[in-house]
Write a protein that holds these residues in place. Structure first.
Motif, PDB file in Angstrom:
ATOM      1  N   HIS A  85      15.934   5.450  -1.339  1.00 40.94           N
ATOM      2  CA  HIS A  85      14.801   4.747  -0.726  1.00 40.94           C
ATOM      3  C   HIS A  85      13.807   5.692  -0.050  1.00 40.94           C
ATOM      4  N   LEU A  86      14.069   6.994  -0.119  1.00 41.63           N
ATOM      5  CA  LEU A  86      13.336   7.960   0.693  1.00 41.63           C
ATOM      6  C   LEU A  86      12.532   8.942  -0.139  1.00 41.63           C
ATOM      7  N   GLY A  87      11.297   9.197   0.292  1.00 47.72           N
ATOM      8  CA  GLY A  87      10.517  10.326  -0.185  1.00 47.72           C
ATOM      9  C   GLY A  87      10.347  11.284   0.973  1.00 47.72           C
ATOM     10  N   PHE A  88      10.781  12.535   0.800  1.00 46.91           N
ATOM     11  CA  PHE A  88      10.809  13.496   1.905  1.00 46.91           C
ATOM     12  C   PHE A  88       9.986  14.722   1.547  1.00 46.91           C
ATOM     13  N   LEU A  89       9.013  15.030   2.401  1.00 51.89           N
ATOM     14  CA  LEU A  89       8.257  16.279   2.297  1.00 51.89           C
ATOM     15  C   LEU A  89       8.679  17.157   3.458  1.00 51.89           C
ATOM     16  N   PRO A  90       9.546  18.151   3.212  1.00 50.49           N
ATOM     17  CA  PRO A  90      10.011  18.985   4.324  1.00 50.49           C
ATOM     18  C   PRO A  90       8.997  20.057   4.694  1.00 50.49           C
ATOM     19  N   GLU A  91       9.233  20.684   5.824  1.00 56.94           N
ATOM     20  CA  GLU A  91       8.409  21.796   6.257  1.00 56.94           C
ATOM     21  C   GLU A  91       8.491  22.914   5.229  1.00 56.94           C
ATOM     22  N   GLY A  92       7.343  23.434   4.810  1.00 56.67           N
ATOM     23  CA  GLY A  92       7.332  24.518   3.836  1.00 56.67           C
ATOM     24  C   GLY A  92       7.352  24.074   2.391  1.00 56.67           C
ATOM     25  N   VAL A 141       3.828  23.561 -12.499  1.00 57.09           N
ATOM     26  CA  VAL A 141       3.779  22.347 -11.679  1.00 57.09           C
ATOM     27  C   VAL A 141       4.398  21.160 -12.412  1.00 57.09           C
ATOM     28  N   GLU A 142       3.947  20.907 -13.642  1.00 56.74           N
ATOM     29  CA  GLU A 142       4.443  19.743 -14.379  1.00 56.74           C
ATOM     30  C   GLU A 142       5.932  19.869 -14.685  1.00 56.74           C
ATOM     31  N   ASP A 143       6.388  21.085 -15.038  1.00 52.40           N
ATOM     32  CA  ASP A 143       7.809  21.286 -15.325  1.00 52.40           C
ATOM     33  C   ASP A 143       8.656  21.013 -14.084  1.00 52.40           C
ATOM     34  N   PHE A 144       8.188  21.473 -12.929  1.00 53.85           N
ATOM     35  CA  PHE A 144       8.934  21.233 -11.688  1.00 53.85           C
ATOM     36  C   PHE A 144       9.020  19.747 -11.384  1.00 53.85           C
ATOM     37  N   LEU A 145       7.906  19.040 -11.548  1.00 54.50           N
ATOM     38  CA  LEU A 145       7.912  17.607 -11.256  1.00 54.50           C
ATOM     39  C   LEU A 145       8.765  16.840 -12.266  1.00 54.50           C
ATOM     40  N   VAL A 169      13.682   8.978 -13.098  1.00 50.20           N
ATOM     41  CA  VAL A 169      12.412   8.403 -13.530  1.00 50.20           C
ATOM     42  C   VAL A 169      11.826   9.267 -14.638  1.00 50.20           C
ATOM     43  N   GLY A 170      10.784   8.747 -15.301  1.00 48.04           N
ATOM     44  CA  GLY A 170      10.287   9.394 -16.510  1.00 48.04           C
ATOM     45  C   GLY A 170       8.928  10.053 -16.373  1.00 48.04           C
ATOM     46  N   ARG A 171       8.339  10.354 -17.529  1.00 48.37           N
ATOM     47  CA  ARG A 171       7.073  11.087 -17.562  1.00 48.37           C
ATOM     48  C   ARG A 171       5.911  10.275 -17.008  1.00 48.37           C
ATOM     49  N   ALA A 172       5.984   8.969 -17.152  1.00 45.62           N
ATOM     50  CA  ALA A 172       4.902   8.139 -16.616  1.00 45.62           C
ATOM     51  C   ALA A 172       4.812   8.291 -15.100  1.00 45.62           C
ATOM     52  N   GLU A 173       5.969   8.375 -14.450  1.00 51.81           N
ATOM     53  CA  GLU A 173       5.983   8.545 -13.003  1.00 51.81           C
ATOM     54  C   GLU A 173       5.481   9.943 -12.605  1.00 51.81           C
ATOM     55  N   VAL A 174       5.776  10.946 -13.427  1.00 53.15           N
ATOM     56  CA  VAL A 174       5.254  12.292 -13.166  1.00 53.15           C
ATOM     57  C   VAL A 174       3.732  12.289 -13.258  1.00 53.15           C
ATOM     58  N   ALA A 175       3.210  11.669 -14.304  1.00 53.51           N
ATOM     59  CA  ALA A 175       1.756  11.596 -14.474  1.00 53.51           C
ATOM     60  C   ALA A 175       1.106  10.852 -13.315  1.00 53.51           C
ATOM     61  N   ARG A 176       1.755   9.778 -12.870  1.00 54.29           N
ATOM     62  CA  ARG A 176       1.219   9.010 -11.746  1.00 54.29           C
ATOM     63  C   ARG A 176       1.184   9.862 -10.477  1.00 54.29           C
ATOM     64  N   ALA A 177       2.276  10.582 -10.193  1.00 55.58           N
ATOM     65  CA  ALA A 177       2.339  11.404  -8.981  1.00 55.58           C
ATOM     66  C   ALA A 177       1.300  12.522  -9.024  1.00 55.58           C
ATOM     67  N   MET A 178       1.101  13.129 -10.211  1.00 57.87           N
ATOM     68  CA  MET A 178       0.085  14.177 -10.323  1.00 57.87           C
ATOM     69  C   MET A 178      -1.311  13.611 -10.121  1.00 57.87           C
ATOM     70  N   LEU A 193       7.458  10.554  -6.481  1.00 59.19           N
ATOM     71  CA  LEU A 193       7.808  10.306  -7.877  1.00 59.19           C
ATOM     72  C   LEU A 193       8.448   8.938  -8.101  1.00 59.19           C
ATOM     73  N   HIS A 194       9.384   8.553  -7.241  1.00 55.49           N
ATOM     74  CA  HIS A 194      10.151   7.320  -7.452  1.00 55.49           C
ATOM     75  C   HIS A 194       9.586   6.160  -6.645  1.00 55.49           C
ATOM     76  N   ASP A 195       8.360   6.305  -6.143  1.00 53.07           N
ATOM     77  CA  ASP A 195       7.661   5.253  -5.393  1.00 53.07           C
ATOM     78  C   ASP A 195       8.557   4.660  -4.309  1.00 53.07           C
ATOM     79  N   PRO A 196       9.049   5.495  -3.390  1.00 51.22           N
ATOM     80  CA  PRO A 196      10.015   5.013  -2.399  1.00 51.22           C
ATOM     81  C   PRO A 196       9.357   4.154  -1.328  1.00 51.22           C
TER      82      PRO A 196
END
Length: 237
Positions: free
Chosen positions: A78-85, A94-98, A107-116, A147-150
């Motif tokens: 249920h969580l999306g976390f952006l940590p320090e750093g 970038v795309e490979d990492f995501l 989740v799939g490529r559609a979610e990667v495209a949406r997040a980008m 990515l997972h729309d938390p």
């Protein structure tokens, strides 16, 4: 409103030093809570415990009703976390990492495209992350958290390193998402509280000093900066 984030008596000790001392608060859907405090106040430690990256010495934290210690995998779904750093694999594009993060999240490529698209990374999607500016690296970290729309977002300094235009874009994105999510933003930028947050929690020496709306904190005509300085200086005295 049902709380999506519940923190009760959260405490973290490192030997004889108490970094977080009995912190309690809740965050409901539609709330954007600014988490403020001087360096060493316990902000990042609190957020790491909430995200399940650090075990508390005492107290509990729940995300959408799931205890982060007893049911860590369920809570993190249920969580999306952006940590320090915003740690990444710097040699990856970038795309490979995501896509890598997306596979872990199921989740799939559609979610990667949406997040980008949300974080405006399409123009650098083939670049190695290590070649990006600090601001774009921060966007990559933000993208992986979305990515997972938390329903819950915990963002540690989400606009750190961004230029004024990029800060405006990220703040606009957070405002757009806010009605459907519970969001905590750790920040040292006081103007961000007025621009984004429905509530502000001020913490110092591991303890909550204030929990109110920005309007309530400045109701006597003082600026947010003045309120912040007074509370933290009073606590240190």
């Amino acid at each position: 409103m049902t709380a999506l984030i519940e923190i009760e008596g959260l405490t973290k000790r490192f030997g004889g030093f108490t970094a977080v001392d009995g912190v309690s608060f809740t965050v409901a859907r539609g709330e954007v809570v600014g988490f403020l405090g001087p360096n060493g106040a316990g902000k990042s430690t609190t957020m790491r415990m909430l995200a399940g990256f650090m075990l508390p010495s005492a107290g509990t934290a729940r995300i959408c009703g799931e205890d982060v210690v007893e049911r860590p995998v369920a809570a993190k779904r249920h969580l999306g976390f952006l940590p320090e750093g915003a740690p990444t694999y710097p040699e990856m594009a970038v795309e490979d990492f995501l896509r890598f993060c997306a596979r872990i999240r199921g989740v799939g490529r559609a979610e990667v495209a949406r997040a980008m698209a949300l974080t405006q990374l399409e123009g650098v999607r083939l670049q190695p992350i290590e070649t990006l500016s600090k601001g774009f690296k921060r966007r990559v970290g933000l993208a992986q958290s979305l990515l997972h729309d938390p329903p819950v977002l915990v963002l540690d300094e989400p606009t750190d390193g961004l230029d004024p235009n990029q800060k405006h874009e990220v703040r606009a994105l957070i405002r757009e998402m806010a009605p459907q999510k519970a969001i905590i933003i750790s920040t040292h930028i006081l103007e961000e509280v007025g621009a984004l947050c429905t509530r502000a929690i001020i913490i110092a020496r591991g303890r909550v000093l204030a929990d109110a709306t920005p309007a309530e904190l400045v109701a006597d005509g003082r600026s947010m900066d003045e309120v912040f300085r007074e509370l933290t200086m009073r606590d240190a005295a």
